[in-house]
Design a protein around this motif. Structure first.
Motif, short mmCIF file in Angstrom:
data_model
loop_
_atom_site.label_atom_id
_atom_site.label_comp_id
_atom_site.label_asym_id
_atom_site.label_seq_id
_atom_site.Cartn_x
_atom_site.Cartn_y
_atom_site.Cartn_z
N LYS A 1 0.82 -1.21 0.00
CA LYS A 1 0.00 0.00 0.00
C LYS A 1 0.86 1.26 0.00
CE LYS A 1 -3.73 -2.27 2.56
NZ LYS A 1 -4.44 -2.32 3.87
N GLU A 2 2.00 1.19 0.65
CA GLU A 2 2.88 2.34 0.75
C GLU A 2 3.56 2.67 -0.58
OE1 GLU A 2 7.07 3.40 3.07
OE2 GLU A 2 5.74 1.83 3.85
N HIS A 3 3.73 1.67 -1.46
CA HIS A 3 4.54 1.87 -2.67
C HIS A 3 3.75 1.78 -3.98
CE1 HIS A 3 7.73 0.92 0.31
NE2 HIS A 3 8.41 1.80 -0.40
N ILE A 4 2.43 1.72 -3.91
CA ILE A 4 1.64 1.77 -5.14
C ILE A 4 1.00 3.15 -5.26
CG2 ILE A 4 1.21 -0.70 -5.21
CD1 ILE A 4 -1.57 -0.20 -4.06
N ASN A 5 0.38 3.42 -6.38
CA ASN A 5 -0.23 4.72 -6.65
C ASN A 5 -1.70 4.75 -6.26
OD1 ASN A 5 2.14 5.84 -7.75
ND2 ASN A 5 1.72 4.86 -9.71
N TYR A 6 -2.17 5.95 -5.97
CA TYR A 6 -3.57 6.18 -5.59
C TYR A 6 -4.15 7.27 -6.47
CZ TYR A 6 -2.69 3.46 -1.34
OH TYR A 6 -2.37 2.45 -0.47
N SER A 7 -5.42 7.16 -6.76
CA SER A 7 -6.11 8.23 -7.48
C SER A 7 -7.29 8.70 -6.65
CB SER A 7 -6.61 7.72 -8.85
OG SER A 7 -7.49 6.63 -8.68
N ALA A 8 -7.63 9.97 -6.79
CA ALA A 8 -8.72 10.54 -6.01
C ALA A 8 -10.04 10.32 -6.74
CB ALA A 8 -8.49 12.02 -5.79
N VAL A 9 -11.03 9.76 -6.03
CA VAL A 9 -12.36 9.57 -6.61
C VAL A 9 -13.39 10.18 -5.64
CG1 VAL A 9 -11.73 7.48 -7.86
CG2 VAL A 9 -12.61 7.28 -5.53
N ILE A 10 -14.51 10.59 -6.20
CA ILE A 10 -15.59 11.16 -5.40
C ILE A 10 -16.69 10.12 -5.24
CG2 ILE A 10 -17.26 13.02 -5.17
CD1 ILE A 10 -14.36 13.90 -5.02
N GLU A 11 -16.97 9.76 -4.00
CA GLU A 11 -18.06 8.83 -3.70
C GLU A 11 -19.05 9.56 -2.80
OE1 GLU A 11 -16.83 5.06 -2.24
OE2 GLU A 11 -15.60 4.58 -4.02
N GLY A 12 -20.22 9.91 -3.37
CA GLY A 12 -21.17 10.74 -2.66
C GLY A 12 -20.59 12.13 -2.52
N SER A 13 -20.43 12.57 -1.31
CA SER A 13 -19.84 13.90 -1.07
C SER A 13 -18.41 13.80 -0.55
CB SER A 13 -20.70 14.66 -0.05
OG SER A 13 -20.77 13.94 1.17
N LYS A 14 -17.85 12.58 -0.56
CA LYS A 14 -16.52 12.37 0.00
C LYS A 14 -15.48 12.14 -1.08
CE LYS A 14 -18.07 10.42 4.43
NZ LYS A 14 -17.98 9.25 5.34
N ARG A 15 -14.29 12.67 -0.83
CA ARG A 15 -13.14 12.43 -1.70
C ARG A 15 -12.37 11.25 -1.12
NH1 ARG A 15 -9.39 15.64 -4.92
NH2 ARG A 15 -7.26 14.88 -4.64
N ILE A 16 -12.19 10.22 -1.91
CA ILE A 16 -11.55 8.99 -1.43
C ILE A 16 -10.35 8.66 -2.31
CG2 ILE A 16 -11.85 6.50 -1.06
CD1 ILE A 16 -14.79 7.06 -0.52
N GLU A 17 -9.24 8.26 -1.68
CA GLU A 17 -8.07 7.83 -2.42
C GLU A 17 -8.20 6.34 -2.76
OE1 GLU A 17 -4.46 8.83 -0.44
OE2 GLU A 17 -4.54 10.89 -1.15
N LYS A 18 -8.21 6.04 -4.03
CA LYS A 18 -8.43 4.67 -4.50
C LYS A 18 -7.11 4.07 -4.98
CE LYS A 18 -11.22 2.01 -7.78
NZ LYS A 18 -12.23 2.09 -8.86
N PRO A 19 -6.66 2.94 -4.41
CA PRO A 19 -5.40 2.33 -4.83
C PRO A 19 -5.53 1.66 -6.19
CG PRO A 19 -6.49 0.93 -3.22
CD PRO A 19 -7.32 2.19 -3.31
N GLU A 20 -4.42 1.59 -6.92
CA GLU A 20 -4.44 0.97 -8.25
C GLU A 20 -4.69 -0.54 -8.17
OE1 GLU A 20 -0.68 1.30 -10.26
OE2 GLU A 20 0.41 1.39 -8.37
N ILE A 21 -4.38 -1.15 -7.04
CA ILE A 21 -4.73 -2.55 -6.77
C ILE A 21 -5.62 -2.54 -5.53
CG2 ILE A 21 -3.84 -4.84 -6.16
CD1 ILE A 21 -1.23 -4.05 -7.53
N PRO A 22 -6.84 -3.09 -5.62
CA PRO A 22 -7.77 -3.02 -4.49
C PRO A 22 -7.17 -3.57 -3.20
CG PRO A 22 -8.88 -3.85 -6.45
CD PRO A 22 -7.42 -3.78 -6.79
#
Length: 435
Positions: free
Chosen positions: A238-259
């Motif tokens: 988790k520390e060494h992979i990339n994350y992208s920001a997604v909006i779920e409802g009214s929240k901004r969530i960082e989504k990892p490239e591997i679940p």
């Protein structure tokens, strides 16, 4: 004269190491019949102890002979018996039947080693489940005092909460006995690997600059028990992979490239199915395009992971006692479902994966997302720094539409590649392009 009694199906006597070739046949035969046994050199077939001359290289010669002749490889204990001068004991165990000696297969019949015909050999292969169940229950070199009691208490609390263990914690020994983790008043191998505070296992970790793995950004060795290795392995990925920001409802969530669920299942699955009676370590390594999780433990012959995921094949547990303990605490939801959850989640999130069945283990590979996009992001960051060396991580995050964590990972890679450097402090300094 000391007499050790008769030979049997698990004990073989040899007068001297001049009988090493015959001893190899006995090791093959005993392993194929019982999975463990011992050879004693310096003892007559009737059990009379006569001893033999032992030089500095004698034990090493036995070890080398076993390594060369017995396949698959085993790792025996070889030592001179105290109070019996000139007597060498070789204790061995193996769970990867069938075993051969110089390419030939044998089976133990009372105190004799019989050659195996092709029909019997196929029968052994078909009924071998690559299980470590025997090894798990052997007493280890550690005592109840070596248990991490805080970890054991936490485990029981978790197992109580999910309803798979009803009895509450009373004391270490009582709990361990109820879990089946004590043999002859000592921790057995399963108990040691799960709850020892003496760091019984090693996990090798690395992040490489390129897929060729010629140079690394980070390399580490982590020591601990199964619970500690599981936690560290997940955190490292988790520390060494990339994350992208997604909006779920009214929240901004960082989504990892591997679940995260894929990471959790894969790391835990690799530990559950490891062969711990070898000198090979579990490994996790990360390159620009993939995350690889390796465990020592050959995959069951004749099967593929998708057979267990989708084709109704019953799970073949390499470490059934360890798996049962992890099931009680809900770390394993249910047996034989790990591969199915991993594959289903990967397909749902469009994560490509592959696996390799190796001679000495099993490797699960997950391909990282947006590899080409990442390269483009690096170029944008470099150009942005050329225009404004004081640009912040937050400004780059807004510019690229990426999370700050992802931007920081890219910046770290650029620094490791020698393309940029930080002049001054993080607060008041600036970035400089290195030619």
């Amino acid at each position: 004269m000391i007499n050790l009694g008769k030979e049997n199906e698990q004990i073989e006597y040899k007068k001297s190491t001049g009988e090493l070739d015959d001893a190899m046949k006995s090791i093959s035969a005993i392993l194929n019949k019982h999975g463990k046994g011992k050879i004693l050199f310096g003892v007559k077939p009737n059990g009379d102890v006569i001893g033999q001359q032992i030089s500095e290289s004698t034990l090493r010669d036995i070890s080398r002979k076993i390594s060369e002749d017995i396949k698959p490889v085993i790792y025996p204990s070889i030592y001179e018996i105290e109070n019996m001068p000139g007597v060498i004991e070789v204790d061995f165990i193996g769970n990867d039947k069938p075993y051969s000696a110089k390419g030939r297969f044998y089976i133990r019949v009372y105190d004799e080693d019989k050659s195996i015909d092709i029909k019997e050999l196929l029968n052994i292969i078909n009924h071998s489940d690559s299980s470590n169940s025997l090894w798990e229950k052997l007493e280890s070199d550690e005592d109840i005092a070596d248990v991490d009691e805080l970890l054991l208490r936490s485990y029981i609390k978790k197992a109580n909460k999910c309803g798979r263990i009803k009895e509450e914690y009373d004391n270490k020994e009582s709990v361990l006995r109820k879990l089946g983790l004590i043999t002859n008043n000592k921790l057995n191998n399963a108990g040691k690997l799960l709850f020892s505070k003496n760091k019984p296992l090693t996990l090798k970790l690395a992040v490489f600059k390129t897929d060729e793995k010629l140079s690394f950004i980070d390399i580490n060795r982590f020591e601990g028990n199964i619970f500690e290795l599981n936690k560290k392995g997940q955190e490292y990925i988790k520390e060494h992979i990339n994350y992208s920001a997604v909006i779920e409802g009214s929240k901004r969530i960082e989504k990892p490239e591997i679940p995260e669920e894929v990471i959790r299942e894969s790391v835990l699955n690799s530990l559950c199915h490891s062969s711990f009676d070898t000198t090979i370590n579990n490994e996790i390594y990360i390159t620009p395009t993939k995350v690889v999780i390796f465990n020592p433990g050959t995959f069951p012959s004749g099967y593929e992971p998708k057979d267990f995921a989708y084709n109704g094949v019953e799970s073949i547990l390499r470490n059934p006692l360890i798996s049962k303990i992890l099931y009680y605490s809900n770390d394993i939801d249910s047996w034989a479902t790990g591969f199915r959850r991993i594959f289903n989640l990967c397909e749902k999130e469009n994560v490509k994966y592959s696996y390799i069945k190796k001679n000495q283990g099993f490797e699960m590979c997950f391909f990282r997302a947006n590899t080409n996009e990442k390269t483009s992001d690096e170029n944008i960051i470099i150009e942005s720094i050329k225009n404004d060396g004081s640009i912040t991580t937050t400004e780059l995050s807004n510019l690229l539409g990426k999370s700050r964590k992802t931007i920081q990972n890219i910046i770290n890679n650029l620094k490791e590649q020698g393309k940029i450097e930080r002049i001054g402090s993080n607060k008041t300094g600036y970035w400089k392009i290195k030619e």
